[in-house]
Design a protein around this motif. Structure first.
Motif, PDB file in Angstrom:
ATOM      1  N   ASN A  68      -0.563   4.563  11.153  1.00  0.00           N
ATOM      2  CA  ASN A  68      -0.032   6.054  10.669  1.00  0.00           C
ATOM      3  C   ASN A  68       0.109   6.704   9.622  1.00  0.00           C
ATOM      4  O   ASN A  68       1.529   5.765   8.840  1.00  0.00           O
ATOM      5  N   PRO A  69      -0.834   6.823   9.260  1.00  0.00           N
ATOM      6  CA  PRO A  69      -0.696   6.890   6.943  1.00  0.00           C
ATOM      7  C   PRO A  69       0.078   8.340   7.017  1.00  0.00           C
ATOM      8  O   PRO A  69      -0.420   9.393   7.472  1.00  0.00           O
ATOM      9  N   ALA A  70       0.552   8.006   6.013  1.00  0.00           N
ATOM     10  CA  ALA A  70       1.302   8.871   5.386  1.00  0.00           C
ATOM     11  C   ALA A  70       0.581   9.820   4.285  1.00  0.00           C
ATOM     12  O   ALA A  70       0.951  11.030   3.950  1.00  0.00           O
ATOM     13  N   GLY A  71      -0.756   9.089   4.240  1.00  0.00           N
ATOM     14  CA  GLY A  71      -1.646  10.039   2.716  1.00  0.00           C
ATOM     15  C   GLY A  71      -2.699   9.325   3.189  1.00  0.00           C
ATOM     16  O   GLY A  71      -3.312   8.492   4.055  1.00  0.00           O
ATOM     17  N   PRO A  72      -4.123  10.374   2.135  1.00  0.00           N
ATOM     18  CA  PRO A  72      -5.148   8.973   2.123  1.00  0.00           C
ATOM     19  C   PRO A  72      -4.983   7.927   1.592  1.00  0.00           C
ATOM     20  O   PRO A  72      -4.460   7.138   1.037  1.00  0.00           O
ATOM     21  N   LYS A  83       0.859  -1.261  -0.237  1.00  0.00           N
ATOM     22  CA  LYS A  83      -0.158  -0.012   0.094  1.00  0.00           C
ATOM     23  C   LYS A  83       1.126   1.433  -0.465  1.00  0.00           C
ATOM     24  O   LYS A  83       1.907   1.088   1.085  1.00  0.00           O
ATOM     25  N   GLY A  84       0.289   2.334  -1.281  1.00  0.00           N
ATOM     26  CA  GLY A  84       0.970   3.114  -1.002  1.00  0.00           C
ATOM     27  C   GLY A  84       2.494   3.034  -1.861  1.00  0.00           C
ATOM     28  O   GLY A  84       3.455   4.043  -2.174  1.00  0.00           O
ATOM     29  N   ALA A  85       3.203   1.858  -2.250  1.00  0.00           N
ATOM     30  CA  ALA A  85       4.014   1.652  -2.996  1.00  0.00           C
ATOM     31  C   ALA A  85       3.915   3.013  -3.866  1.00  0.00           C
ATOM     32  O   ALA A  85       5.658   3.717  -4.093  1.00  0.00           O
ATOM     33  N   THR A  86       3.538   3.101  -4.460  1.00  0.00           N
ATOM     34  CA  THR A  86       3.009   3.745  -6.070  1.00  0.00           C
ATOM     35  C   THR A  86       3.202   5.281  -5.433  1.00  0.00           C
ATOM     36  O   THR A  86       2.748   6.293  -6.112  1.00  0.00           O
ATOM     37  N   SER A  87       1.710   5.750  -4.797  1.00  0.00           N
ATOM     38  CA  SER A  87       1.468   6.532  -4.808  1.00  0.00           C
ATOM     39  C   SER A  87       1.914   7.810  -3.263  1.00  0.00           C
ATOM     40  O   SER A  87       2.183   8.669  -3.200  1.00  0.00           O
TER      41      SER A  87
END
Lengths: 116, 116
Positions: free
Chosen positions: B85-89, B58-62
């Motif tokens: 703890n999310p780095a973004g949406p 999750k988030g590897a590209t975004s």
């Protein structure tokens, strides 16, 4: 806006139940079309019990019903989030939430070793 | 305590992702044994993408990765709760949570009428 729930091959959609006040995640259970309809109509949680293969009004026997405050569906319409006011513990063990077991890395590693 | 995850017939277990700080439920996704292992090892969320049929960090590209703070499993070991703890949406739409669509009784009734 209309909602087309994406039921899976068993005709079920997972529903996350969250305490509307504490925000604690209480349980995950599955709804079929009828239990979703009953949940919306009665404003209490209804599920499909996969083990007993029957409709299940949460708390009907224990008294620990869940009053529905709000419901959401996700961006691909295949999961529900149900915010509730619970009349008592969600878990059959008497704990507030079914998610009362912390998972540590070692737990899973031990389990995988046992499989070998 | 050892944990034996109950994977379903597709070898998957649903994982609820919750913001560790705000307690907002962000998404539901599915882990197989390998993505669960990677999640525990890397302390970032890894899932199995059922549509793309591949492991998914999750988030590897975004860039919107999710740092794992705590994990729990439920009383029947067939669902995971992952506090992050999310780095973004979390949502691909750019919204904080995938559960941004309120479900009203009328929505579902309209949908059922359309089916007839």
């Amino acid at each position: 806006m209309e909602f087309t729930p994406k039921f899976d091959q068993q005709g079920l959609i997972p529903a996350i139940v969250q305490d509307a006040n504490t925000k604690q995640v209480l349980m995950l259970a599955y709804m079929n079309a009828e239990s979703l309809k009953k949940t919306l109509e009665t404003r209490q949680t209804w599920f499909w019990s996969r083990s007993r293969k029957e409709l299940w009004n949460k708390g009907a026997t224990s008294g620990n019903t869940q009053q529905v405050v709000e419901m959401f569906y996700d961006c691909d319409s295949d999961t529900l989030l149900v915010l509730v006011n619970p009349a008592g513990p969600a878990c059959h063990t008497g704990k507030t939430t079914c998610f009362h077991n912390p998972l540590l890395e070692q737990d899973f590693i031990m389990e995988r070793r046992n499989e070998n």
